[in-house]
Design a protein around this motif. Sequence first.
Motif, short mmCIF file in Angstrom:
data_model
loop_
_atom_site.label_atom_id
_atom_site.label_comp_id
_atom_site.label_asym_id
_atom_site.label_seq_id
_atom_site.Cartn_x
_atom_site.Cartn_y
_atom_site.Cartn_z
N PHE A 49 0.82 -1.21 0.00
CA PHE A 49 0.00 0.00 0.00
C PHE A 49 0.86 1.26 0.00
O PHE A 49 1.83 1.34 0.74
CB PHE A 49 -0.89 0.04 1.26
CG PHE A 49 -1.85 -1.11 1.34
CD1 PHE A 49 -3.13 -0.98 0.84
CD2 PHE A 49 -1.47 -2.31 1.90
CE1 PHE A 49 -4.02 -2.04 0.90
CE2 PHE A 49 -2.34 -3.38 1.97
CZ PHE A 49 -3.62 -3.25 1.47
N VAL A 50 0.45 2.20 -0.82
CA VAL A 50 0.97 3.57 -0.77
C VAL A 50 -0.28 4.42 -0.56
O VAL A 50 -1.13 4.51 -1.44
CB VAL A 50 1.69 3.96 -2.07
CG1 VAL A 50 2.21 5.39 -1.98
CG2 VAL A 50 2.82 2.98 -2.39
N VAL A 80 3.73 -0.78 3.83
CA VAL A 80 2.90 0.42 3.72
C VAL A 80 3.79 1.66 3.71
O VAL A 80 4.70 1.79 4.53
CB VAL A 80 1.92 0.54 4.91
CG1 VAL A 80 1.12 1.84 4.84
CG2 VAL A 80 0.98 -0.67 4.98
N TRP A 81 3.52 2.53 2.77
CA TRP A 81 4.13 3.86 2.72
C TRP A 81 2.98 4.86 2.78
O TRP A 81 1.90 4.59 2.25
CB TRP A 81 4.89 4.07 1.42
CG TRP A 81 6.14 3.27 1.31
CD1 TRP A 81 7.41 3.69 1.57
CD2 TRP A 81 6.27 1.90 0.88
NE1 TRP A 81 8.31 2.68 1.36
CE2 TRP A 81 7.64 1.57 0.93
CE3 TRP A 81 5.36 0.93 0.48
CZ2 TRP A 81 8.12 0.32 0.58
CZ3 TRP A 81 5.83 -0.32 0.13
CH2 TRP A 81 7.20 -0.62 0.19
N HIS A 116 4.18 1.99 9.09
CA HIS A 116 4.55 2.41 7.73
C HIS A 116 6.07 2.53 7.60
O HIS A 116 6.77 2.80 8.57
CB HIS A 116 3.86 3.72 7.38
CG HIS A 116 4.17 4.84 8.33
ND1 HIS A 116 3.53 4.97 9.54
CD2 HIS A 116 5.06 5.84 8.26
CE1 HIS A 116 4.00 6.01 10.17
NE2 HIS A 116 4.94 6.56 9.42
N ARG A 117 6.55 2.35 6.39
CA ARG A 117 7.99 2.39 6.13
C ARG A 117 8.51 3.81 5.98
O ARG A 117 9.67 4.07 6.29
CB ARG A 117 8.32 1.59 4.89
CG ARG A 117 8.04 0.11 5.08
CD ARG A 117 8.45 -0.68 3.88
NE ARG A 117 8.23 -2.10 4.14
CZ ARG A 117 8.75 -3.05 3.40
NH1 ARG A 117 9.51 -2.74 2.36
NH2 ARG A 117 8.51 -4.31 3.70
N ASP A 118 7.69 4.70 5.47
CA ASP A 118 8.12 6.09 5.27
C ASP A 118 6.87 6.95 5.16
O ASP A 118 5.80 6.47 4.81
CB ASP A 118 8.97 6.20 4.00
CG ASP A 118 9.70 7.53 3.87
OD1 ASP A 118 9.85 8.25 4.88
OD2 ASP A 118 10.13 7.86 2.74
N ILE A 162 10.17 3.30 -3.78
CA ILE A 162 9.20 2.28 -3.35
C ILE A 162 9.22 1.11 -4.32
O ILE A 162 9.26 -0.05 -3.92
CB ILE A 162 7.79 2.89 -3.24
CG1 ILE A 162 7.74 3.92 -2.10
CG2 ILE A 162 6.74 1.78 -3.04
CD1 ILE A 162 6.48 4.75 -2.06
N ALA A 163 9.24 1.41 -5.61
CA ALA A 163 9.28 0.35 -6.63
C ALA A 163 10.52 -0.52 -6.44
O ALA A 163 10.45 -1.74 -6.57
CB ALA A 163 9.27 0.96 -8.03
#
Length: 170
Positions: A49-50, A80-81, A116-118, A162-163
Amino acid sequence: MDVLVGYATAHGSTRTIAVRMASVLSRAGLTVEARPMEDVEDADAYGAFVLGSAVHEQSWLRPARRFVRDNLDVLGRRPVWIFSVGMPAALRGPWRRLAPRELPAVERGLPPNLGHRDHRLFSGTVGRDQLSRSGRVFFRLVGGRFGDYRDWAAVDDWAAGIAGELRPAP
């Protein structure tokens, strides 16, 4: 991997940023869908998820906060970002220097265990028609300028990062 770039928008800036991110992720070979979070029926169908929302009064819009709260069990098991869209680039002087404090304020309105990661804050567009008369006066008094402040290079770079994390190893 199916990726949801979910968004909540008030005037369209967040939607255009989400669509741009989805395009970058798609060009990297990921299966991506950009859509309003309030239209997502099955969050479990996505592998990552973004998620982003316009920021009003240092808070995500209600549909975004609701989506996160209602799908926390799914989000907690997936990458998740998150991103927020506000107007820091439209501000000047001391108000602009306060912009980095907006991210922690936004995060306080989200579940603490989101994991979330960022989290990135992007500027959107600020138009006269988006503010009340008193809002326009206050905005100008604090040195605000109307216009389009989307930084597409920053959006593209973040989405490419992210990709890179989501792409399967060759």
